[in-house]
Design a protein around this motif. Structure first.
Motif, PDB file in Angstrom:
ATOM      1  N   PHE A 133       0.837  -1.192   0.000  1.00 29.43           N
ATOM      2  CA  PHE A 133       0.000   0.000   0.000  1.00 29.43           C
ATOM      3  C   PHE A 133       0.877   1.250   0.000  1.00 29.43           C
ATOM      4  O   PHE A 133       0.965   1.991   0.980  1.00 29.43           O
ATOM      5  CB  PHE A 133      -0.954  -0.019   1.191  1.00 29.43           C
ATOM      6  N   ALA A 134       1.491   1.485  -1.144  1.00 30.45           N
ATOM      7  CA  ALA A 134       2.375   2.638  -1.310  1.00 30.45           C
ATOM      8  C   ALA A 134       1.584   3.807  -1.885  1.00 30.45           C
ATOM      9  O   ALA A 134       0.403   3.686  -2.213  1.00 30.45           O
ATOM     10  CB  ALA A 134       3.534   2.274  -2.230  1.00 30.45           C
TER      11      ALA A 134
ATOM     12  N   VAL B  52     -11.419   0.705  -3.652  1.00 27.70           N
ATOM     13  CA  VAL B  52     -11.374   0.801  -2.190  1.00 27.70           C
ATOM     14  C   VAL B  52     -10.827  -0.511  -1.649  1.00 27.70           C
ATOM     15  O   VAL B  52     -11.433  -1.569  -1.838  1.00 27.70           O
ATOM     16  CB  VAL B  52     -12.771   1.083  -1.597  1.00 27.70           C
ATOM     17  N   THR B  53      -9.708  -0.465  -1.004  1.00 27.36           N
ATOM     18  CA  THR B  53      -9.050  -1.659  -0.495  1.00 27.36           C
ATOM     19  C   THR B  53      -8.443  -1.339   0.871  1.00 27.36           C
ATOM     20  O   THR B  53      -8.726  -0.297   1.446  1.00 27.36           O
ATOM     21  CB  THR B  53      -7.969  -2.132  -1.494  1.00 27.36           C
ATOM     22  N   GLY B  54      -7.633  -2.256   1.386  1.00 26.46           N
ATOM     23  CA  GLY B  54      -7.000  -1.977   2.672  1.00 26.46           C
ATOM     24  C   GLY B  54      -6.689  -3.219   3.472  1.00 26.46           C
ATOM     25  O   GLY B  54      -6.587  -4.320   2.937  1.00 26.46           O
ATOM     26  N   ILE B  55      -6.564  -3.017   4.779  1.00 22.39           N
ATOM     27  CA  ILE B  55      -6.176  -4.075   5.708  1.00 22.39           C
ATOM     28  C   ILE B  55      -7.242  -4.203   6.782  1.00 22.39           C
ATOM     29  O   ILE B  55      -7.614  -3.214   7.423  1.00 22.39           O
ATOM     30  CB  ILE B  55      -4.823  -3.760   6.367  1.00 22.39           C
ATOM     31  N   ILE B  56      -7.730  -5.427   6.977  1.00 19.93           N
ATOM     32  CA  ILE B  56      -8.711  -5.697   8.029  1.00 19.93           C
ATOM     33  C   ILE B  56      -8.035  -6.460   9.155  1.00 19.93           C
ATOM     34  O   ILE B  56      -7.496  -7.542   8.942  1.00 19.93           O
ATOM     35  CB  ILE B  56      -9.887  -6.543   7.500  1.00 19.93           C
TER      36      ILE B  56
ATOM     37  N   ILE C 208      -8.054   1.911   5.450  1.00 18.28           N
ATOM     38  CA  ILE C 208      -8.668   2.118   4.138  1.00 18.28           C
ATOM     39  C   ILE C 208      -7.701   2.835   3.208  1.00 18.28           C
ATOM     40  O   ILE C 208      -7.065   3.831   3.583  1.00 18.28           O
ATOM     41  CB  ILE C 208      -9.964   2.942   4.279  1.00 18.28           C
ATOM     42  N   PHE C 209      -7.599   2.324   1.963  1.00 21.93           N
ATOM     43  CA  PHE C 209      -6.797   2.954   0.922  1.00 21.93           C
ATOM     44  C   PHE C 209      -7.673   3.087  -0.323  1.00 21.93           C
ATOM     45  O   PHE C 209      -8.335   2.124  -0.716  1.00 21.93           O
ATOM     46  CB  PHE C 209      -5.562   2.118   0.587  1.00 21.93           C
ATOM     47  N   VAL C 210      -7.660   4.264  -0.926  1.00 20.64           N
ATOM     48  CA  VAL C 210      -8.434   4.498  -2.145  1.00 20.64           C
ATOM     49  C   VAL C 210      -7.471   4.843  -3.275  1.00 20.64           C
ATOM     50  O   VAL C 210      -6.695   5.802  -3.167  1.00 20.64           O
ATOM     51  CB  VAL C 210      -9.464   5.628  -1.970  1.00 20.64           C
TER      52      VAL C 210
ATOM     53  N   LEU D  70      -5.090   8.012  -3.488  1.00 22.32           N
ATOM     54  CA  LEU D  70      -5.796   9.261  -3.260  1.00 22.32           C
ATOM     55  C   LEU D  70      -6.161   9.478  -1.796  1.00 22.32           C
ATOM     56  O   LEU D  70      -6.387  10.607  -1.381  1.00 22.32           O
ATOM     57  CB  LEU D  70      -7.070   9.306  -4.102  1.00 22.32           C
ATOM     58  N   TYR D  71      -6.238   8.400  -1.034  1.00 18.52           N
ATOM     59  CA  TYR D  71      -6.639   8.542   0.371  1.00 18.52           C
ATOM     60  C   TYR D  71      -6.147   7.349   1.164  1.00 18.52           C
ATOM     61  O   TYR D  71      -6.119   6.229   0.673  1.00 18.52           O
ATOM     62  CB  TYR D  71      -8.165   8.642   0.494  1.00 18.52           C
ATOM     63  N   ARG D  72      -5.775   7.625   2.415  1.00 12.29           N
ATOM     64  CA  ARG D  72      -5.487   6.557   3.365  1.00 12.29           C
ATOM     65  C   ARG D  72      -5.966   7.003   4.737  1.00 12.29           C
ATOM     66  O   ARG D  72      -5.853   8.166   5.119  1.00 12.29           O
ATOM     67  CB  ARG D  72      -3.999   6.220   3.384  1.00 12.29           C
ATOM     68  N   GLY D  73      -6.525   6.060   5.491  1.00 11.93           N
ATOM     69  CA  GLY D  73      -7.030   6.390   6.822  1.00 11.93           C
ATOM     70  C   GLY D  73      -7.221   5.130   7.645  1.00 11.93           C
ATOM     71  O   GLY D  73      -7.285   4.015   7.103  1.00 11.93           O
ATOM     72  N   VAL D  74      -7.322   5.304   8.956  1.00 12.24           N
ATOM     73  CA  VAL D  74      -7.480   4.187   9.880  1.00 12.24           C
ATOM     74  C   VAL D  74      -8.771   4.386  10.668  1.00 12.24           C
ATOM     75  O   VAL D  74      -9.014   5.464  11.225  1.00 12.24           O
ATOM     76  CB  VAL D  74      -6.287   4.080  10.852  1.00 12.24           C
TER      77      VAL D  74
END
Length: 235
Positions: free
Chosen positions: A110-111, A131-135, A175-177, A186-190
């Protein structure tokens, strides 16, 4: 990359103007005829992402970091967000298969720019956000003794230790967009939430969905207008 696409940056002046006028109106209307002690605030917030060039969203999958769960947390999360986006008509969701991200190292994958997301050539890919990320979903046994207050036969209150069976559920959703056209981040957040439940035979998947529901408004707020409600006291 537009500054408005990076969290914490963007056209703050434009955003401020966009909600100061509605806020002032809400404050005025709420205070009319009242004692002046408190007002109800409804603050309209625009989407956090610049959606000018995007009309679709796609959920390619998540990297799951799970301890103790007996169900597929990744697929459950995908199903949940697809359902919420469609139910609330946030953005059209592309009905495409997920991809296998289980072998990806989140620390490197997730760079800020990820060419992996350029590979999708289905219809509307150039105007689609992924929309992807780590759960991370951890289930912890927190059973033990705790002090409880009770009453004896004469109505006198006293404290005693009681054994309780408590299960803790912790959700950590990163979350990564990305935009599919160039693979730009474009976006990353926890997002985090948790709950403790007493008893046995708890439906883990139901709890997982409840925790997703608690954080879902912050995810949807990336793509659509939201309203923050609060009450403020006035001097």
């Amino acid at each position: 990359m537009h500054l408005s696409r990076v969290p914490g940056l963007g056209s703050n002046a434009n955003r401020l103007c966009s909600f100061l006028i509605p806020l002032a109106l809400v404050l005025t209307l709420s205070n009319c005829g009242s004692s002046g002690r408190a007002v109800r605030i409804e603050l309209p917030l625009p989407p956090k992402l610049d959606l000018t060039d995007f009309n679709y969203v796609y959920f390619p999958g998540f990297v799951a970091n799970v301890k103790g769960a007996s169900f597929d947390t990744e697929q459950t999360a995908i199903n949940f967000f697809v359902r919420e986006f469609r139910r609330k008509e946030v953005m059209p969701v592309l009905d495409e298969d997920k991809v296998d991200l289980s072998g990806k190292d989140p620390r490197n994958f997730f760079a800020r720019q990820q060419p992996f997301f350029r590979q999708f050539h289905f219809n509307h890919a150039e105007e689609t956000l992924a929309v992807t990320g780590i759960i991370s979903f951890n289930i912890l046994d927190r059973s033990g003794f705790k002090d409880v207050t009770t009453t004896d036969a004469f109505g006198r209150r006293f404290n005693r230790s009681q054994f309780v069976e408590v299960t803790g559920f912790n959700l950590d959703l990163q979350i990564f967009v990305y935009e599919l056209n160039e693979g730009k981040l474009l976006y990353r957040g926890v997002l985090r939430d948790s709950t403790d439940l007493e008893g046995t035979n708890i439906d883990e998947q139901l709890v997982f969905n409840e925790l997703l529901q608690r954080v879902s408004e912050r995810v949807l707020g990336l793509f659509t207008n939201t309203v923050v409600k609060a009450e403020r006291s006035l001097l």
